[in-house]
Scaffold this active site. Structure first.
Site, PDB file in Angstrom:
ATOM      1  CB  CYS A 119     -11.146   4.998   2.814  1.00 53.02           C
ATOM      2  SG  CYS A 119     -10.618   3.523   1.937  1.00 53.02           S
ATOM      3  CG  HIS A 252      -7.887   6.853   4.686  1.00 51.63           C
ATOM      4  ND1 HIS A 252      -7.999   5.650   5.348  1.00 51.63           N
ATOM      5  CD2 HIS A 252      -7.838   6.543   3.355  1.00 51.63           C
ATOM      6  CE1 HIS A 252      -8.019   4.665   4.454  1.00 51.63           C
ATOM      7  NE2 HIS A 252      -7.915   5.183   3.254  1.00 51.63           N
ATOM      8  CG  ASN A 282      -6.242   2.017   2.577  1.00 53.24           C
ATOM      9  OD1 ASN A 282      -7.092   2.041   3.454  1.00 53.24           O
ATOM     10  ND2 ASN A 282      -6.400   2.603   1.405  1.00 53.24           N
TER      11      ASN A 282
HETATM   12  O1  UT7 Z   1      -8.232   4.189   0.490  1.00 58.40           O
HETATM   13  C1  UT7 Z   1      -8.640   4.989  -0.571  1.00 58.40           C
HETATM   14  C2  UT7 Z   1      -7.607   5.862  -0.952  1.00 58.40           C
HETATM   15  N1  UT7 Z   1      -6.670   5.192  -1.855  1.00 58.40           N
HETATM   16  C3  UT7 Z   1      -5.568   5.804  -2.113  1.00 58.40           C
HETATM   17  O2  UT7 Z   1      -5.306   6.832  -1.550  1.00 58.40           O
HETATM   18  C4  UT7 Z   1      -4.646   5.275  -3.200  1.00 58.40           C
HETATM   19  C5  UT7 Z   1      -4.128   6.423  -3.977  1.00 58.40           C
HETATM   20  N2  UT7 Z   1      -3.151   6.073  -4.973  1.00 58.40           N
HETATM   21  C6  UT7 Z   1      -1.889   5.698  -4.653  1.00 58.40           C
HETATM   22  O3  UT7 Z   1      -1.573   5.593  -3.483  1.00 58.40           O
HETATM   23  C7  UT7 Z   1      -0.908   5.476  -5.753  1.00 58.40           C
HETATM   24  O4  UT7 Z   1      -1.454   5.906  -6.982  1.00 58.40           O
HETATM   25  C8  UT7 Z   1      -0.468   3.995  -5.892  1.00 58.40           C
HETATM   26  C9  UT7 Z   1       0.375   3.596  -4.710  1.00 58.40           C
HETATM   27  C10 UT7 Z   1      -1.680   3.100  -5.992  1.00 58.40           C
HETATM   28  C11 UT7 Z   1       0.378   3.811  -7.153  1.00 58.40           C
HETATM   29  O5  UT7 Z   1       1.503   4.672  -7.108  1.00 58.40           O
HETATM   30  P1  UT7 Z   1       1.946   5.473  -8.404  1.00 58.40           P
HETATM   31  O6  UT7 Z   1       3.148   6.222  -8.038  1.00 58.40           O
HETATM   32  O7  UT7 Z   1       0.744   6.249  -8.881  1.00 58.40           O
HETATM   33  O8  UT7 Z   1       2.338   4.320  -9.398  1.00 58.40           O
HETATM   34  P2  UT7 Z   1       1.759   4.010 -10.854  1.00 58.40           P
HETATM   35  O9  UT7 Z   1       0.371   3.490 -10.751  1.00 58.40           O
HETATM   36  O10 UT7 Z   1       2.004   5.200 -11.713  1.00 58.40           O
HETATM   37  O11 UT7 Z   1       2.694   2.840 -11.339  1.00 58.40           O
HETATM   38  C12 UT7 Z   1       4.081   3.082 -11.624  1.00 58.40           C
HETATM   39  C13 UT7 Z   1       4.726   1.810 -12.101  1.00 58.40           C
HETATM   40  C14 UT7 Z   1       3.957   1.084 -13.197  1.00 58.40           C
HETATM   41  O12 UT7 Z   1       4.907   0.539 -14.073  1.00 58.40           O
HETATM   42  P3  UT7 Z   1       5.228   1.249 -15.469  1.00 58.40           P
HETATM   43  O13 UT7 Z   1       3.926   1.272 -16.207  1.00 58.40           O
HETATM   44  O14 UT7 Z   1       5.731   2.611 -15.115  1.00 58.40           O
HETATM   45  O15 UT7 Z   1       6.260   0.358 -16.071  1.00 58.40           O
HETATM   46  C15 UT7 Z   1       3.245  -0.037 -12.483  1.00 58.40           C
HETATM   47  O16 UT7 Z   1       3.019  -1.138 -13.320  1.00 58.40           O
HETATM   48  O17 UT7 Z   1       4.783   0.866 -10.991  1.00 58.40           O
HETATM   49  C16 UT7 Z   1       4.256  -0.401 -11.412  1.00 58.40           C
HETATM   50  N3  UT7 Z   1       3.654  -1.050 -10.265  1.00 58.40           N
HETATM   51  C17 UT7 Z   1       4.315  -1.870  -9.436  1.00 58.40           C
HETATM   52  N4  UT7 Z   1       5.584  -2.301  -9.442  1.00 58.40           N
HETATM   53  C18 UT7 Z   1       5.958  -3.119  -8.440  1.00 58.40           C
HETATM   54  C19 UT7 Z   1       2.378  -0.921  -9.821  1.00 58.40           C
HETATM   55  N5  UT7 Z   1       2.208  -1.658  -8.698  1.00 58.40           N
HETATM   56  C20 UT7 Z   1       3.402  -2.247  -8.445  1.00 58.40           C
HETATM   57  C21 UT7 Z   1       3.844  -3.115  -7.440  1.00 58.40           C
HETATM   58  N6  UT7 Z   1       5.127  -3.517  -7.466  1.00 58.40           N
HETATM   59  N7  UT7 Z   1       3.041  -3.537  -6.429  1.00 58.40           N
END
Ligand code: UT7
EC number: 2.3.1.180
Length: 325
Positions: A119, A252, A282
């Site tokens: 990225c 980005h 993204n």
């Molecule tokens: O291009 C390179 C750069 N990449 C990035 O910048 C990505 C950086 N990271 C992020 O943008 C975020 O960490 C994410 C968007 C990937 C995830 O967001 P988050 O607020 O960190 O969520 P999380 O991983 O802590 O997940 C929270 C909850 C989980 O459920 P529990 O364990 O709390 O019950 C996940 O299982 O959200 C759940 N979850 C979803 N629920 C519905 C994860 N993905 C989904 C989904 N739909 N698609």
């Protein structure tokens, strides 16, 4: 007199198939994968993304973006003496997507190669092209970011497959006495290889290891918010400018929350940030040139303005480029 590299034209291309979060959620539901528009918008700011048709490769998307950038610059393919394509989804293992693009454009004969910095690829490619133009090794470059990330997504993993899209963006970068690229700052830390990767490889005619994207989203998020501020400040320092000199921040486009955090740390209001993540998702190396072209064509980003581009992603890689339009 200093020889600068200046952007003289921008272009972009999105494949026609557009999926809203609702469309994607409905497709994923058929696989038993649960997600929702609410979750995706709240956590990322993404509302829609584009996916390329199965027969379209990165070079096809790059070709359309490159033609648009050449037209905006008033240049023909034969005028170009350097092509750099930033991509993590190349058409082939080799040769480079840049060589395939060169042939499709009819710019045969000029130097052409790919840059792989995921990225951060576009800021890396732009910095390399800038250095080659400043040194006199090139005079008129085409710098492209192009991706078909939909090919490497695991549609059984809701934590990643809702985040990415396909697209391409391009700029024509020309030698000039007028200021263009003012400074850049690139970094990588390979100890974080595992937090964002596609671990599979071609081995003896087969794919060895998993060929789909893996990401520890929280680890990437934490690293990203820290390094983006540092890269911005280092780039401004090199150019002798201050936060308040930035007219537009074009980061980005991965997650609106990372963009808001970077803007806040630089004391910039979100009115000064070009945002396309809501419509593109993204698109990895394509996201910055896509957003830049959107900013230019929408009339937001104007000649003479100071723009800070910032990339971050797999490697772990990050960097920034400060330029005058
Ligand atoms: O291009 C390179 C750069 N990449 C990035 O910048 C990505 C950086 N990271 C992020 O943008 C975020 O960490 C994410 C968007 C990937 C995830 O967001 P988050 O607020 O960190 O969520 P999380 O991983 O802590 O997940 C929270 C909850 C989980 O459920 P529990 O364990 O709390 O019950 C996940 O299982 O959200 C759940 N979850 C979803 N629920 C519905 C994860 N993905 C989904 C989904 N739909 N698609």
């Amino acid at each position: 007199m200093r020889r600068y590299a200046r952007i003289t034209g921008t272009g972009s291309y999105l494949p026609p198939r557009r999926l809203t979060n609702h469309d994607l959620a409905a497709e994923l539901a058929q696989r038993g994968i649960e997600t929702s528009d609410e979750w995706i918008v709240e956590r990322t700011g993404i509302r829609a993304r584009h996916f390329a048709a199965p027969e379209a490769a990165s070079s096809d998307l790059a070709l359309e973006a490159a033609r648009n950038a050449l037209e905006a610059a008033g240049r023909q393919p034969q005028d170009i003496d350097l092509i750099i394509v930033a991509t993590s989804t190349p058409d082939m293992v080799f040769p480079s997507t840049a060589c395939i693009l060169q042939n499709k454009l009819g710019a045969n004969g000029c130097a052409a190669f790919d840059v792989q910095a995921v990225c951060s690829g576009f800021v890396y490619a732009l910095t390399v092209a800038d250095a080659m133009i400043q040194s006199g090794a090139a005079s008129r470059a085409l710098v492209v970011g192009a991706e078909v990330f939909s090919r490497i997504l695991d549609f059984n993993d809701r934590t990643t497959c809702v985040l990415f899209g396909d697209g391409a963006g391009a700029v024509v970068l020309e030698a000039s006495e007028e200021p263009g690229i003012l400074a850049s700052d690139l970094h990588a830390d390979g100890k974080h290889v595992g937090i964002l990767c596609v671990p599979g490889n071609v081995y003896g005619g087969q794919v060895l290891g998993d060929p789909l994207l893996k990401m520890d989203g929280q680890a990437v998020f934490k690293l990203a918010v820290g390094v983006l501020e540092k890269a911005a400040r280092a780039t401004l320092d090199k150019a002798g400018l201050a936060d308040s000199d930035i007219d537009w921040l074009i980061p980005h486009q991965a997650n609106i929350r990372i963009m808001q955090s970077t803007a806040r740390k630089l004391g910039l209001s979100m009115d000064k940030v070009v945002v396309t993540v809501d419509q593109h998702g993204n698109t990895s190396a394509a996201s910055i040139p896509l957003a830049l072209d959107h900013g230019v064509r929408s009339g937001q980003v104007r000649p003479g303005q100071t723009v800070l581009l910032e990339g971050v992603g797999g490697g772990f890689t990050w960097g920034a480029v400060l330029l005058k339009m």
